[in-house]
Design a protein around this motif. Sequence first.
Motif, PDB file in Angstrom:
ATOM      1  N   GLU A 107       0.836  -1.200   0.000  1.00 37.63           N
ATOM      2  CA  GLU A 107       0.000   0.000   0.000  1.00 37.63           C
ATOM      3  C   GLU A 107       0.877   1.258   0.000  1.00 37.63           C
ATOM      4  N   THR A 150       0.985   3.878  -3.108  1.00 35.88           N
ATOM      5  CA  THR A 150       0.415   5.219  -2.932  1.00 35.88           C
ATOM      6  C   THR A 150       1.460   6.321  -2.738  1.00 35.88           C
ATOM      7  N   ARG A 151       2.596   5.999  -2.135  1.00 40.00           N
ATOM      8  CA  ARG A 151       3.582   7.024  -1.818  1.00 40.00           C
ATOM      9  C   ARG A 151       4.828   6.978  -2.703  1.00 40.00           C
TER      10      ARG A 151
END
Length: 193
Positions: free
Chosen positions: A127, A131-132
């Motif tokens: 995740e 996302t980052r």
Amino acid sequence: MQAMLIETEKTPNPATLKFLPGQAVMTGGTRDFATPEEAEASPLAEALFSLGDVDGVFFGSDFVSVTAAPGVGWADLKPQVLGVLLDHFSAGMPLFRPGSADAIMVAPDEVPGDDPADADIVAQIRELIDTRVRPAVANDGGDIIYRGFDKGTVYLKMQGACSGCPSSTATLKQGIESLLKHYVPEVSEVRAV
């Protein structure tokens, strides 16, 4: 017929330029070509390698990153790459040869060997990467693929402009490793594969 404009951007890797054709390149995942043999799956990658001074080709969602061979300057190579890209995209040619590409594309979720007991940790790591990390790396003309988690160590594969980039080690250690350690205490180290 409307003229096509392909923008170029520098990447942290001085050997790699990012080319933005103003349209989708890959509709899902990414694709990295490190050799002319791998490029045979794609008419575009094959044409770029056939220029002779290309050492790598990477397809992202809306960009193509091209890595020049050692000692090759972009002043001569850039117009040739732009010509190949313009011909390809303005003719609406397929990115891959039928039946060749998707079967060997490395999708971000194809990772063998994670311990099922680590499923929650792996989900958190994925995740954070999705996302980052990946959006930032894509801005630099590359991608980062999760390859596994074992005894506190996260294994990642750098692609495109990030592969062979002088600052990739710093990015891995100071950026990605710090981020993952902060949010996932079980992470002790990040390594490139």
